[in-house]
Design a protein around this motif. Structure first.
Motif, mmCIF file in Angstrom:
data_model
loop_
_atom_site.group_PDB
_atom_site.id
_atom_site.type_symbol
_atom_site.label_atom_id
_atom_site.label_comp_id
_atom_site.label_asym_id
_atom_site.label_seq_id
_atom_site.Cartn_x
_atom_site.Cartn_y
_atom_site.Cartn_z
ATOM 1 N N GLY A 1 0.809 -1.208 0.000
ATOM 2 C CA GLY A 1 0.000 0.000 0.000
ATOM 3 C C GLY A 1 0.841 1.256 0.000
ATOM 4 O O GLY A 1 0.562 2.204 -0.743
ATOM 5 N N ILE A 2 1.870 1.278 0.803
ATOM 6 C CA ILE A 2 2.748 2.455 0.869
ATOM 7 C C ILE A 2 3.523 2.623 -0.432
ATOM 8 O O ILE A 2 3.698 3.738 -0.925
ATOM 9 C CB ILE A 2 3.685 2.357 2.087
ATOM 10 N N VAL B 1 1.291 4.242 -3.259
ATOM 11 C CA VAL B 1 0.563 5.485 -2.983
ATOM 12 C C VAL B 1 0.789 6.513 -4.082
ATOM 13 O O VAL B 1 -0.138 7.196 -4.502
ATOM 14 C CB VAL B 1 0.950 6.056 -1.599
ATOM 15 N N TRP C 1 -6.228 5.728 -6.718
ATOM 16 C CA TRP C 1 -6.143 5.557 -5.271
ATOM 17 C C TRP C 1 -6.676 4.197 -4.826
ATOM 18 O O TRP C 1 -6.576 3.837 -3.663
ATOM 19 C CB TRP C 1 -6.927 6.658 -4.560
ATOM 20 N N PRO D 1 -3.676 1.361 -3.613
ATOM 21 C CA PRO D 1 -3.089 1.588 -2.288
ATOM 22 C C PRO D 1 -4.126 1.508 -1.176
ATOM 23 O O PRO D 1 -3.847 0.971 -0.104
ATOM 24 C CB PRO D 1 -2.491 2.985 -2.362
ATOM 25 N N LEU E 1 -3.892 -1.058 1.938
ATOM 26 C CA LEU E 1 -3.826 -0.535 3.309
ATOM 27 C C LEU E 1 -5.023 -1.006 4.146
ATOM 28 O O LEU E 1 -4.867 -1.331 5.332
ATOM 29 C CB LEU E 1 -3.739 0.992 3.286
#
Length: 150
Positions: A23-24, A27, A32, A35, A39
Motif C-alpha cells: 500500500g505504501i 501510494v 487511489w 493503495p 492498506l
C-alpha cells in the motif's frame, strides 16, 4: 483445530506487513484504489492478528494444567461461575474469531477472550478493501474500454 494457530500466528503478521508495504509503495501511482485496498487489507489482517493473539493466550491458559485449572480459566466469567463449572472442553472458531467453551450436554458459549471490537473491525476493513479492489478493477476496465455495457 487449535493447531491452526501454529500456522496463522507467524503468517498473519507477515501478511499485514506485506500489504502495508504494498500500500505504501503504490501510494504515488495512478489511482487511489490499489493503495487503499492494500492498506485496508493490512488493517483487516492486523486486527485479525491482534484477535488471534488473544485466542492463543486463551488456548495457552486452557492447556495449563496447574493448580486452579478447573474450570478452564478463559471460560470463567465474573458473575457466571455456575456456567463455567460445567465446561468440559474448548475449541477455537476462526470466523468469527473466538474461543468457545464446550459444556456438558453439548452446549457451548463464547468466552470473552477476544476483544469485542476485533471481529467488526476485521469485517469492516475487509469489506472496504474488497470494495476498493473492485472499484479499481472496474475503473481499469473502463479506461481500457473493455467494460460491459450497463
Amino acid at each position: 483445530m487449535a493447531l491452526l494457530l501454529l500456522l496463522f500466528l507467524p503468517a498473519l503478521p507477515l501478511l499485514t506487513l506485506g500489504l502495508l508495504g504494498r500500500g505504501i509503495a503504490t501510494v504515488g501511482g495512478r489511482g487511489w484504489h490499489r493503495p487503499a485496498a492494500a492498506l485496508l487489507g493490512a488493517c483487516a489482517a492486523g486486527f485479525y492478528s491482534w484477535g488471534l493473539l488473544h485466542v492463543a493466550g486463551a488456548v495457552l491458559a486452557a492447556e495449563d494444567g496447574g493448580a486452579s485449572s478447573s474450570p478452564i480459566l478463559p471460560c470463567r466469567t465474573p458473575g457466571q461461575e455456575e456456567r463455567a463449572s460445567h465446561v468440559v472442553d474448548y475449541s477455537v472458531d476462526y470466523v468469527p474469531l473466538r474461543f468457545v467453551c464446550g459444556t456438558t450436554g453439548g452446549g457451548s458459549y463464547a468466552a470473552a477472550s477476544v476483544p469485542g471490537y476485533v471481529n467488526p473491525a476485521v469485517l469492516g476493513f475487509a469489506l472496504a478493501a474488497a470494495v476498493c479492489a473492485g472499484a479499481g478493477t472496474v475503473g481499469a476496465r473502463r479506461r481500457a474500454g473493455t467494460a460491459p455495457a450497463g
